[in-house]
Design an enzyme around this catalytic site. Structure first.
Site, PDB file in Angstrom:
ATOM      1  N   GLY A  46       0.842  -1.188   0.000  1.00 10.89           N
ATOM      2  CA  GLY A  46       0.000   0.000   0.000  1.00 10.89           C
ATOM      3  C   GLY A  46       0.875   1.235   0.000  1.00 10.89           C
ATOM      4  O   GLY A  46       2.022   1.197   0.469  1.00 10.89           O
ATOM      5  N   GLN A  51       3.231   9.890   1.153  1.00 15.30           N
ATOM      6  CA  GLN A  51       4.499   9.150   1.200  1.00 15.30           C
ATOM      7  C   GLN A  51       5.397   9.419  -0.004  1.00 15.30           C
ATOM      8  O   GLN A  51       6.561   9.025  -0.010  1.00 15.30           O
ATOM      9  CB  GLN A  51       4.242   7.642   1.311  1.00 15.30           C
ATOM     10  CG  GLN A  51       3.596   7.252   2.631  1.00 15.30           C
ATOM     11  CD  GLN A  51       3.421   5.753   2.712  1.00 15.30           C
ATOM     12  OE1 GLN A  51       2.464   5.206   2.188  1.00 15.30           O
ATOM     13  NE2 GLN A  51       4.364   5.080   3.348  1.00 15.30           N
ATOM     14  N   CYS A  93       5.747   0.086   7.724  1.00 17.67           N
ATOM     15  CA  CYS A  93       5.387   1.198   6.852  1.00 17.67           C
ATOM     16  C   CYS A  93       6.605   1.558   6.016  1.00 17.67           C
ATOM     17  O   CYS A  93       7.718   1.611   6.540  1.00 17.67           O
ATOM     18  CB  CYS A  93       4.955   2.392   7.711  1.00 17.67           C
ATOM     19  SG  CYS A  93       4.509   3.847   6.744  1.00 17.67           S
ATOM     20  N   LEU A  94       6.390   1.790   4.715  1.00 15.83           N
ATOM     21  CA  LEU A  94       7.510   2.148   3.838  1.00 15.83           C
ATOM     22  C   LEU A  94       8.204   3.419   4.307  1.00 15.83           C
ATOM     23  O   LEU A  94       9.378   3.619   4.022  1.00 15.83           O
ATOM     24  CB  LEU A  94       7.010   2.344   2.398  1.00 15.83           C
ATOM     25  CG  LEU A  94       6.487   1.103   1.673  1.00 15.83           C
ATOM     26  CD1 LEU A  94       5.944   1.484   0.302  1.00 15.83           C
ATOM     27  CD2 LEU A  94       7.573   0.044   1.546  1.00 15.83           C
ATOM     28  N   HIS A 135      -4.626   1.291   7.504  1.00 16.25           N
ATOM     29  CA  HIS A 135      -3.290   1.905   7.485  1.00 16.25           C
ATOM     30  C   HIS A 135      -3.232   3.062   6.481  1.00 16.25           C
ATOM     31  O   HIS A 135      -2.749   4.155   6.803  1.00 16.25           O
ATOM     32  CB  HIS A 135      -2.258   0.816   7.141  1.00 16.25           C
ATOM     33  CG  HIS A 135      -0.826   1.278   7.139  1.00 16.25           C
ATOM     34  ND1 HIS A 135       0.084   0.845   8.078  1.00 16.25           N
ATOM     35  CD2 HIS A 135      -0.156   2.114   6.308  1.00 16.25           C
ATOM     36  CE1 HIS A 135       1.263   1.419   7.819  1.00 16.25           C
ATOM     37  NE2 HIS A 135       1.141   2.186   6.757  1.00 16.25           N
ATOM     38  N   GLU A 136      -3.752   2.830   5.265  1.00 19.14           N
ATOM     39  CA  GLU A 136      -3.664   3.868   4.223  1.00 19.14           C
ATOM     40  C   GLU A 136      -4.621   5.024   4.492  1.00 19.14           C
ATOM     41  O   GLU A 136      -4.272   6.179   4.257  1.00 19.14           O
ATOM     42  CB  GLU A 136      -3.924   3.260   2.831  1.00 19.14           C
ATOM     43  CG  GLU A 136      -2.958   2.160   2.418  1.00 19.14           C
ATOM     44  CD  GLU A 136      -1.485   2.503   2.616  1.00 19.14           C
ATOM     45  OE1 GLU A 136      -1.111   3.679   2.510  1.00 19.14           O
ATOM     46  OE2 GLU A 136      -0.714   1.568   2.907  1.00 19.14           O
ATOM     47  N   HIS A 139      -3.022   7.242   6.935  1.00 21.93           N
ATOM     48  CA  HIS A 139      -1.995   8.091   6.301  1.00 21.93           C
ATOM     49  C   HIS A 139      -2.605   9.389   5.775  1.00 21.93           C
ATOM     50  O   HIS A 139      -2.022  10.459   5.920  1.00 21.93           O
ATOM     51  CB  HIS A 139      -1.367   7.359   5.101  1.00 21.93           C
ATOM     52  CG  HIS A 139      -0.087   6.645   5.410  1.00 21.93           C
ATOM     53  ND1 HIS A 139       1.006   7.276   5.959  1.00 21.93           N
ATOM     54  CD2 HIS A 139       0.288   5.359   5.209  1.00 21.93           C
ATOM     55  CE1 HIS A 139       1.989   6.390   6.095  1.00 21.93           C
ATOM     56  NE2 HIS A 139       1.583   5.221   5.652  1.00 21.93           N
TER      57      HIS A 139
END
Ligand SMILES: [Zn+2]
Length: 171
Positions: A46, A51, A93-94, A135-136, A139
């Site tokens: 995701g 990001q 998380c990236l 999660h997204e 964000h």
């Protein structure tokens, strides 16, 4: 185009992103394409626009990691509608590479969002997809997964990140 992933500490990650109001534009389609490319390059399931430094409410998800085109999902201006059950599992998380923590999330989640044409749809996911939807969407509201762990663990990550940043290893 593959964008570099913005790392934890950049204020864009903790800002409420702006809603998308222009649909079906060349610019939006390009952004979506670039987001998928950037997500696959980073080996994520995701990616939210903040990001890659774009403070807009759009996220992409592919829980198959590019294996199944049917799993490609674009969420614009998403909102969580229902959350049922509980799951506890490792989440990363990236934007916070090198760290993973046990996070408690809903097990079955329904989100309402718009697609690239501005059409509203609902998506229900379980397990990994439920986690990705939460999660997204977080964000896009300026919230990171570490806000769901204990203050103690969060402070530990903050301290380690600060140390990495000082050493020039967090860029
Ligand atoms: Zn993330």
């Amino acid at each position: 185009m593959v964008y570099p992933i913005v790392k934890y500490g950049d204020p864009v990650l903790e800002r409420d992103a702006a809603a998308i109001t222009d649909f079906d534009t060349a610019e939006l389609h390009q952004l979506i394409e670039d987001m998928f490319e950037s997500m696959y390059a980073a080996k994520g399931v995701g990616l939210a626009a903040p990001q890659i430094g774009v403070s807009k409410k759009i996220a992409v998800i592919d829980t198959s990691n590019g294996e199944n085109p049917d799993d490609k999902m674009v969420l614009i201006n998403p909102q969580i509608v229902t959350v049922e059950g509980k799951q506890v599992g490792e989440e990363g998380c990236l934007s916070i590479p090198g760290f993973r923590e046990q996070v408690r999330r809903g097990r079955r989640v329904t989100a309402r969002a718009q697609n690239a044409k501005g059409e509203t749809f609902e998506i229900t996911g379980e397990d990994l997809l439920a986690r990705a939807l939460l999660h997204e969407t977080d964000h896009l509201n300026g919230r990171l997964y570490i806000s769901h762990i204990s203050a103690l663990k969060r402070d530990l990550i903050r301290r380690k990140v600060r140390k990495l940043a000082k050493a020039g290893e967090w860029t």
